[in-house]
Each structure stands twice: as C-alpha cells, then as structure tokens.
Design a protein around this motif. Structure first.
Motif, short mmCIF file in Angstrom:
data_model
loop_
_atom_site.label_atom_id
_atom_site.label_comp_id
_atom_site.label_asym_id
_atom_site.label_seq_id
_atom_site.Cartn_x
_atom_site.Cartn_y
_atom_site.Cartn_z
N ASN A 59 0.83 -1.20 0.00
CA ASN A 59 0.00 0.00 0.00
C ASN A 59 0.86 1.25 0.00
N GLU A 66 2.70 1.44 -3.62
CA GLU A 66 1.77 1.68 -4.72
C GLU A 66 1.15 3.08 -4.64
N TYR A 70 -4.65 0.09 -14.39
CA TYR A 70 -4.33 -0.94 -13.42
C TYR A 70 -5.56 -1.77 -13.02
N GLY A 101 -7.52 -3.01 0.90
CA GLY A 101 -7.02 -3.04 -0.47
C GLY A 101 -6.37 -1.71 -0.83
N CYS A 102 -6.55 -1.29 -2.06
CA CYS A 102 -5.95 -0.04 -2.53
C CYS A 102 -7.02 1.05 -2.58
N ALA A 142 -11.09 -1.72 -3.68
CA ALA A 142 -10.21 -2.19 -4.74
C ALA A 142 -9.36 -3.32 -4.19
N LYS A 143 -9.65 -4.53 -4.61
CA LYS A 143 -8.90 -5.70 -4.15
C LYS A 143 -7.57 -5.76 -4.88
N ARG A 144 -6.50 -5.91 -4.13
CA ARG A 144 -5.16 -5.99 -4.70
C ARG A 144 -4.93 -7.42 -5.21
N TYR A 167 -5.76 -4.53 -10.03
CA TYR A 167 -6.77 -4.44 -8.98
C TYR A 167 -8.15 -4.83 -9.53
N GLN A 214 -5.78 -7.81 3.68
CA GLN A 214 -5.66 -6.54 2.97
C GLN A 214 -6.21 -5.36 3.77
#
Length: 280
Positions: free
Chosen positions: A69, A72, A87, A111-112, A219-221, A228, A265
């Motif tokens: 995290n 990124e 992405y 996540g992100c 947003a799942k990494r 994502y 996450q």
C-alpha cells in the motif's frame, strides 16, 4: 526523504513496485515495528478464535500488504487518473452507479483505497471527505496529488459538510472512509468485531436525510502485481432498526463482513479501538 521515496516508487512497474512493498512489509514484521505491534493487538481483538500461529500469519501477511500500500501509493499519486485506470483488471457492480438515486460511497481502509476515487474521477465528478494529517507538509503534499481534475477533497469539518451537501445537490458522487476514529464529537460507540469502537455518524446521517443509495466500494489488490479488482456493492443501513445507532451498527457490520473476506488486505496498523483499548 519521503517525497524522494514516493517519487522512486512512482517509476517502478506495478509488479516490481509490489515486490519492493512486500520487502518493506516483511521488514516491518521481522524488526518488531509499531505497525506490527498495533496490528497484532487488533488481530487478537478481532479474531480471538484464531490460534496464535494463525494470528501471527495474518499479521505478517497484513504487513506485507501494508508495504505494498505504501509503495503503490507513490505510483498512483504521481500518475494521471487515466493511467490509474489501466491498473484495473475488472470492475464489478459498476452498473449501480446508473441508479437514479444520489449515491454515497462507503470506502473502508482495505485493499488499494487510494485508487477508488481516482478511477471514478476519470469520467465522473467525485467529492471525497478526508481527515487532515497532523503534519502540514505531508498534508499539503497529499492534498496536491489527491485534489485534482474531477476529484475534490474536503476536510471532515463544518465547511466540508457544506461542500458535501453542495456536491449532492449537483448529483456528484460522494465518498467517505467509515473506519477512522472521528473524535469525541463526530461519533458514537458501536460494535465492530464484537468490541465497541468510536464510529462516525456522518455517513448514516447524510444517507438518511437525503435518501441516498449507499455503495460499499473497494479495490482488491491482485497477486503478482496484476492490478486491482474494483467492487461496488449495495449497503442497507436499516437492517438492524430505524435509529441512528442501528444504522451505524449496520455500517460497521458491513465493513466487518468485507474484512472477513480478505482480512490480510485490511489496515490493521491503525489504532481503531483507541477509545476503549490501550495500545501497549
């Protein structure tokens, strides 16, 4: 130094960026960082049913994602919204944005989350509420990179609430992060993983007052730097009853359910229970 680090992260391909981030996360675990200490206490609070071995494994994996995290974020902040969109591997539930109702996005620290508003702001106007950092220099740095184009950042105060109301009137999307401690005036104690946590009431109040559609957004990494998976899912705040306390409890339960699906996450390094728990 931090700016130089984030600039370096911004030029790395996502796969290399995540390898770098994973190494940082492993270092946080090996060298007994504060992030490890807080994460371990939070995991123990939220998953008492797990064995000590499984708790340690979750903490280690969570810190690896914490590292990802961090690296990124430098990549995402220093690139355009259109490049950020590249992405995205998949986008589930995007059709919910076509609803005639005005919409508020519930965006937990999983996540992100930095990517979520930027992807939407590539084609839509989005207003996100944020909690300013203590460091003015860091706050200025982030605000400059977050508040651009169709993405408007507003602070969590009275002026920010007025801007949120104005954005709603203009039928813009609104986003809030529901799992931060809002302080003494902005929250109530509400169950989160069977433990009381100071929880924001603003999202529930605004949603009920304006009859809004509430969508969980995350947003799942994906593994190996593949990108994502974005997800939108409707949230019902009145499942537990009609009072504000009921709606806040429903919000917490929805966040909890999401975390249970991908606990590694989640940002366990945040002192979520600081109102009731002493982090040693």
């Amino acid at each position: 130094m931090i700016r130089l680090f984030l600039s370096l992260c911004s030029i790395l391909p996502l796969k290399i960026n995540h390898i770098f981030g994973a190494l940082i996360g492993k270092s946080l675990y090996i060298f007994g960082s504060e992030a490890k200490r807080v994460s371990a206490q939070n995991v123990e609070i939220c998953f008492p049913e797990l064995s000590l071995k499984d708790q340690k494994s979750l903490v280690k994996n969570a810190l690896i994602h914490t590292g990802k995290n961090l690296t990124e974020s430098g990549l995402i902040w220093n690139q355009s919204f259109s490049k950020n969109v590249n992405y995205v591997f998949d986008f589930n539930g995007e059709h919910y944005l076509d609803n005639q109702k005005k919409t508020i996005l519930l965006v937990p620290h999983i996540g992100c989350w930095e990517l979520t508003g930027r992807v939407l702001a590539n084609t839509r106007k989005v207003t996100f509420m944020y909690k300013p950092l203590r460091s003015q220099k860091q706050n200025d740095y982030l605000f400059k990179r977050r508040n651009k184009g169709n993405l408007t950042m507003v602070s969590a105060d009275k002026s920010g609430i007025l801007k949120i109301q104005r954005a709603l009137k203009n039928r813009e999307l609104i986003g809030m992060l529901p799992d931060q401690d809002p302080g003494e005036e902005g929250g109530i104690m509400s169950p989160f993983f069977n433990k009381e946590a100071n929880t924001m009431t603003l999202l529930a109040k605004i949603a009920n007052k304006n009859d809004l559609q509430v969508l969980m957004f995350w947003a799942k990494r994906l593994p190996k730097g593949r990108g994502y998976e974005l997800n939108l899912e409707p949230v019902e705040l009145d499942l537990n009853g009609d009072t504000l306390e009921d709606h806040v409890a429903s919000m917490n339960r929805c966040v909890e359910d999401l975390i249970r699906k991908m606990p590694e996450q989640y940002m366990w390094s945040y002192k979520r229970f600081k109102a009731t728990h002493s982090y040693n």
